[in-house]
Design a protein around this motif. Structure first.
Motif: not given
Ligand code: ATP
Length: 198
Positions: A44, A108, A162
């Protein structure tokens, strides 16, 4: 004894994390789940991550009161990028070989595990426990990997960090998406209010 490890950026921790940790604890009979906020997450780098102390504190606040949940600062204590294979190795060594380790992941994450550092070594040290996540198809898991993974039955929770960051940035409510204590912390510290935070 069975122990769950749950790593994440937790920026911020939300109800999706808490629900899957509880589902894993209950369905696998885990003695405890150890939450391990990441240091510098290898995957990230594209956005500014909140400082480790804030992410650690939000995680502490979120799990407070659940006697089966614990917090580890193992990864945030490391300056360098944290790799799951190293974290799992650390817990294997410190908890003892007789402990069975389960790694809690969302759909994910398991779908990209082959891109992580030393996936084979990682899978030899723990068993992945995977929670479905809206928008991610576990049917795409490689058959060989599928055999080694335990998939959790339970509700799918359409919540992401997010989305929470973008709600805060645009002044929308995050009530019930994070524990009240975490929402207060975010507001007191003015986290995620800048344009570059999502
Ligand atoms: P971001 O939106 O910043 O990518 P995130 O919501 O995915 O964050 P992370 O801290 O990156 O949160 O997630 C830690 C772990 O929890 C990952 O394995 C992720 O797949 C899993 N996870 C997070 N939210 C959910 C959810 N709603 N359902 C299932 N798994 C989830």
């Amino acid at each position: 004894m069975r122990i769950g490890l749950f790593g994440g950026t937790f920026d911020p921790i939300h109800v999706g994390h808490l629900i899957i940790a509880e589902q894993a604890r209950e369905s696998l009979g885990l003695s405890k789940v150890i939450f391990v906020p990441s240091g510098v997450p290898p995957h990230k780098h594209h956005r500014r991550i909140s400082d480790a102390a804030s992410r650690l504190e939000m995680t502490r606040l979120a799990i407070e009161g659940n006697e089966h949940f614990e917090l580890s600062d193992f990864e945030v204590g490391h300056e360098a990028a944290s790799f799951t294979v190293e974290t799992v190795h650390h817990f294997k060594r410190t908890l003892g070989q007789q402990v069975e380790l389960f790694l809690i992941l969302g759909a994910d994450s398991i779908l990209e595990i082959s891109t992580w550092k030393e996936p084979e070594k990682l899978l030899s040290q723990c068993r992945p426990v995977v929670a479905g996540r809206p928008g991610y198809d576990l049917g795409k898991l490689e058959p060989e990997l599928r055999k080694r993974v335990r998939i959790l039955e339970g509700v799918l929770v359409d919540v992401s960090s997010t989305d929470i960051r973008s709600r805060v940035a645009s002044g929308r409510s995050i009530r019930y998406l994070v524990p009240a204590s975490v929402a207060s912390f975010i507001s007191e510290r003015k986290l995620y209010s800048g344009a570059s935070s999502t």
